[in-house]
Design a protein around this motif. Structure first.
Motif, PDB file in Angstrom:
ATOM      1  N   ALA B  75       0.741  -1.238  -0.021  1.00  0.00           N
ATOM      2  CA  ALA B  75      -0.146  -0.152  -0.019  1.00  0.00           C
ATOM      3  C   ALA B  75       0.872   1.270   0.093  1.00  0.00           C
ATOM      4  O   ALA B  75       2.008   1.259   0.850  1.00  0.00           O
ATOM      5  N   PRO B  76       0.570   2.246  -0.801  1.00  0.00           N
ATOM      6  CA  PRO B  76       1.263   3.506  -0.547  1.00  0.00           C
ATOM      7  C   PRO B  76       1.478   4.144   0.638  1.00  0.00           C
ATOM      8  O   PRO B  76       0.403   3.941   1.532  1.00  0.00           O
ATOM      9  N   LYS B  77       2.223   5.260   0.918  1.00  0.00           N
ATOM     10  CA  LYS B  77       2.129   5.696   2.180  1.00  0.00           C
ATOM     11  C   LYS B  77       1.054   6.598   2.728  1.00  0.00           C
ATOM     12  O   LYS B  77       0.568   6.860   3.606  1.00  0.00           O
ATOM     13  N   SER B  78       0.316   7.139   1.478  1.00  0.00           N
ATOM     14  CA  SER B  78      -1.109   7.641   2.066  1.00  0.00           C
ATOM     15  C   SER B  78      -2.011   6.875   2.567  1.00  0.00           C
ATOM     16  O   SER B  78      -2.979   7.105   3.464  1.00  0.00           O
ATOM     17  N   VAL B  79      -1.881   5.366   2.297  1.00  0.00           N
ATOM     18  CA  VAL B  79      -2.775   4.533   3.146  1.00  0.00           C
ATOM     19  C   VAL B  79      -1.960   3.948   4.152  1.00  0.00           C
ATOM     20  O   VAL B  79      -0.884   3.473   4.052  1.00  0.00           O
ATOM     21  N   ALA B  80      -2.683   3.714   5.460  1.00  0.00           N
ATOM     22  CA  ALA B  80      -2.131   3.059   6.327  1.00  0.00           C
ATOM     23  C   ALA B  80      -1.491   1.754   6.292  1.00  0.00           C
ATOM     24  O   ALA B  80      -2.295   1.069   5.599  1.00  0.00           O
ATOM     25  N   ARG B  81      -0.600   1.481   7.026  1.00  0.00           N
ATOM     26  CA  ARG B  81      -0.084  -0.082   6.886  1.00  0.00           C
ATOM     27  C   ARG B  81      -1.148  -0.906   7.241  1.00  0.00           C
ATOM     28  O   ARG B  81      -1.744  -0.557   8.531  1.00  0.00           O
ATOM     29  N   PRO B  82      -1.412  -2.164   6.991  1.00  0.00           N
ATOM     30  CA  PRO B  82      -2.206  -3.021   7.810  1.00  0.00           C
ATOM     31  C   PRO B  82      -2.218  -3.118   8.998  1.00  0.00           C
ATOM     32  O   PRO B  82      -0.872  -3.623   9.456  1.00  0.00           O
ATOM     33  N   ASP B  83      -2.981  -3.252   9.964  1.00  0.00           N
ATOM     34  CA  ASP B  83      -2.933  -3.521  11.448  1.00  0.00           C
ATOM     35  C   ASP B  83      -2.875  -5.032  11.463  1.00  0.00           C
ATOM     36  O   ASP B  83      -2.888  -5.818  10.525  1.00  0.00           O
ATOM     37  N   GLU B  84      -2.989  -5.544  12.698  1.00  0.00           N
ATOM     38  CA  GLU B  84      -3.067  -6.982  13.077  1.00  0.00           C
ATOM     39  C   GLU B  84      -4.154  -7.580  12.429  1.00  0.00           C
ATOM     40  O   GLU B  84      -3.928  -8.907  12.007  1.00  0.00           O
ATOM     41  N   ARG B  85      -5.401  -7.149  12.523  1.00  0.00           N
ATOM     42  CA  ARG B  85      -6.494  -7.800  11.821  1.00  0.00           C
ATOM     43  C   ARG B  85      -6.583  -7.712  10.565  1.00  0.00           C
ATOM     44  O   ARG B  85      -6.856  -8.963   9.937  1.00  0.00           O
ATOM     45  N   GLN B  86      -6.126  -6.670  10.010  1.00  0.00           N
ATOM     46  CA  GLN B  86      -6.248  -6.607   8.510  1.00  0.00           C
ATOM     47  C   GLN B  86      -4.931  -7.539   7.945  1.00  0.00           C
ATOM     48  O   GLN B  86      -5.356  -8.215   6.795  1.00  0.00           O
ATOM     49  N   ALA B  87      -3.987  -7.740   8.887  1.00  0.00           N
ATOM     50  CA  ALA B  87      -3.046  -8.767   8.079  1.00  0.00           C
ATOM     51  C   ALA B  87      -3.412 -10.126   8.177  1.00  0.00           C
ATOM     52  O   ALA B  87      -3.246 -10.828   7.362  1.00  0.00           O
ATOM     53  N   ARG B  88      -4.307 -10.410   9.542  1.00  0.00           N
ATOM     54  CA  ARG B  88      -4.885 -11.670   9.327  1.00  0.00           C
ATOM     55  C   ARG B  88      -5.786 -11.937   8.472  1.00  0.00           C
ATOM     56  O   ARG B  88      -5.976 -13.290   7.786  1.00  0.00           O
ATOM     57  N   VAL B  89      -6.675 -10.998   7.923  1.00  0.00           N
ATOM     58  CA  VAL B  89      -7.524 -11.191   7.095  1.00  0.00           C
ATOM     59  C   VAL B  89      -6.587 -11.368   5.498  1.00  0.00           C
ATOM     60  O   VAL B  89      -7.179 -12.398   4.886  1.00  0.00           O
ATOM     61  N   ARG B  90      -5.859 -10.671   5.341  1.00  0.00           N
ATOM     62  CA  ARG B  90      -5.023 -10.734   4.154  1.00  0.00           C
ATOM     63  C   ARG B  90      -4.389 -12.194   4.035  1.00  0.00           C
ATOM     64  O   ARG B  90      -4.340 -12.752   3.236  1.00  0.00           O
ATOM     65  N   ASP B  91      -3.735 -12.526   5.267  1.00  0.00           N
ATOM     66  CA  ASP B  91      -3.127 -14.103   5.217  1.00  0.00           C
ATOM     67  C   ASP B  91      -4.220 -15.116   4.919  1.00  0.00           C
ATOM     68  O   ASP B  91      -3.988 -16.032   4.281  1.00  0.00           O
ATOM     69  N   ARG B  92      -5.409 -14.908   5.457  1.00  0.00           N
ATOM     70  CA  ARG B  92      -6.469 -15.636   5.183  1.00  0.00           C
ATOM     71  C   ARG B  92      -6.905 -15.848   3.769  1.00  0.00           C
ATOM     72  O   ARG B  92      -7.090 -16.910   3.217  1.00  0.00           O
ATOM     73  N   GLY B  93      -6.972 -14.554   3.124  1.00  0.00           N
ATOM     74  CA  GLY B  93      -7.031 -14.638   1.609  1.00  0.00           C
ATOM     75  C   GLY B  93      -6.041 -15.269   0.903  1.00  0.00           C
ATOM     76  O   GLY B  93      -6.459 -16.265   0.002  1.00  0.00           O
ATOM     77  N   PHE B  94      -4.567 -15.239   1.326  1.00  0.00           N
ATOM     78  CA  PHE B  94      -3.575 -15.931   0.625  1.00  0.00           C
ATOM     79  C   PHE B  94      -3.950 -17.552   0.827  1.00  0.00           C
ATOM     80  O   PHE B  94      -3.767 -18.243   0.003  1.00  0.00           O
ATOM     81  N   VAL B  95      -4.324 -18.052   2.232  1.00  0.00           N
ATOM     82  CA  VAL B  95      -4.387 -19.311   2.257  1.00  0.00           C
ATOM     83  C   VAL B  95      -5.456 -19.820   1.325  1.00  0.00           C
ATOM     84  O   VAL B  95      -5.263 -20.918   0.787  1.00  0.00           O
ATOM     85  N   ILE B  96      -6.742 -19.227   1.286  1.00  0.00           N
ATOM     86  CA  ILE B  96      -7.740 -19.605   0.505  1.00  0.00           C
ATOM     87  C   ILE B  96      -7.460 -19.842  -0.867  1.00  0.00           C
ATOM     88  O   ILE B  96      -7.697 -20.762  -1.906  1.00  0.00           O
ATOM     89  N   SER B  97      -6.614 -18.572  -1.363  1.00  0.00           N
ATOM     90  CA  SER B  97      -6.231 -18.719  -2.841  1.00  0.00           C
ATOM     91  C   SER B  97      -5.313 -19.755  -3.083  1.00  0.00           C
ATOM     92  O   SER B  97      -5.321 -20.301  -4.234  1.00  0.00           O
ATOM     93  N   TYR B  98      -4.433 -20.124  -2.007  1.00  0.00           N
ATOM     94  CA  TYR B  98      -3.416 -21.219  -2.461  1.00  0.00           C
ATOM     95  C   TYR B  98      -4.333 -22.484  -2.387  1.00  0.00           C
ATOM     96  O   TYR B  98      -3.823 -23.334  -3.134  1.00  0.00           O
TER      97      TYR B  98
END
Lengths: 107, 169
Positions: B75-98
């Motif tokens: 994400a660009p600097k204008s958008v905040a870095r993902p916090d721990e919940r968002q990181a978990r949601v992202r990881d879940r997206g990667f797991v399902i995709s895999y």
């Protein structure tokens, strides 16, 4: 494999509830007492305001590090904010405390 | 997810809107594959049919990646870095995709193994290459599509309105 796909498909909340690891918290009450919006709290804790909403609704269990940050922000011990059992309403607890103090004074 | 994306003046904020984008993405994918197949089977001139599909695929993929930008590590600097919940949601997206991607690849390989013995339709070297490019495209689009599809809408936060009113007063 289908079981793992199903587990992955379940939302984080459902997974937490299924594993029996749901945490209850007093964040909404503490935030309201301090007249803070979700945005204010999110800014102070360096998380997104949606995550504050998820925390308040008990739909997301914070990491230990985030739990400590929350406890430091409110100036309260972690066990006063988070619990594995549902909290009693604040009014009930205040009333019970007053009654206990009054009974102590009578003795 | 909660980022509002405008596509041709249409606001995409709800889960339904995001799901329409995901459907559009894979419809575009289907149109491209269909057009390339027609071009090979009927006439090379029909390859032009792939252009609208490519456009649909490109627009939908760009819109989805904008809608889930806050979950991205890039994400660009204008958008905040993902916090721990968002990181978990992202990881879940990667797991399902895999899981989806590996399932699709396993089925493809299994079919390839059986098709030769059973005299079923067997893809040529060019078709295998096309299928692998398709799998590559799927692997690139699937994680954000999964997140866009699964993440629920934000519930209305009435409490914040009350706090804002108190502060105004």
């Amino acid at each position: 494999m289908y079981y793992y796909l199903y587990i992955s498909y379940m939302s984080l909340t459902e997974r937490d509830a299924r594993s029996g690891s749901q945490l209850f918290n007093r964040i909404p009450v503490l935030r309201a007492e301090r007249s803070l919006s979700r945005q204010d709290l999110a800014k102070a804790l360096d998380i997104s305001y949606q995550t504050v909403g998820y925390l308040e609704r008990g739909e997301f269990n914070p990491s230990l590090e985030l739990a400590f940050r929350i406890s430091e922000f409110f100036g309260l011990p972690i066990e006063a904010i988070f619990s594995r059992a549902a909290f009693k309403p604040m009014s009930t607890e205040v009333y019970a405390h007053r009654r206990a103090v009054a009974e102590g004074e009578q003795r | 997810m909660k980022r509002e994306v405008k596509i041709m003046a249409i606001k995409v904020k709800s889960q339904a809107g995001r799901r329409m984008l995901v459907a559009g993405l894979y419809a575009g994918y289907g149109v491209v594959v269909g057009a390339l197949w027609l071009a090979q089977a009927v006439s090379v001139g029909l390859v032009g049919l792939a252009i609208p599909g490519l456009l649909l695929l490109g627009i939908c993929h760009w819109s989805i990646s904008q809608a889930v930008l806050e979950y991205s590590v890039w994400a660009p600097k204008s958008v905040a870095r993902p916090d721990e919940r968002q990181a978990r949601v992202r990881d879940r997206g990667f797991v399902i995709s895999y899981q989806v991607l590996s399932g699709v690849l396993c089925l493809g390989i299994l079919y390839g193994m059986v098709a030769g013995d059973q005299h079923w339709w067997h893809p040529t070297a060019g078709e295998w290459k096309a299928a692998l490019f398709g799998a590559l495209l799927l692997s690139a689009t699937l994680p954000s599509a999964v997140i866009a599809w699964l993440e629920p809408d934000d519930p209305q936060e009435i409490g914040d309105e009350l706090v804002a009113q108190q502060k105004r007063a």
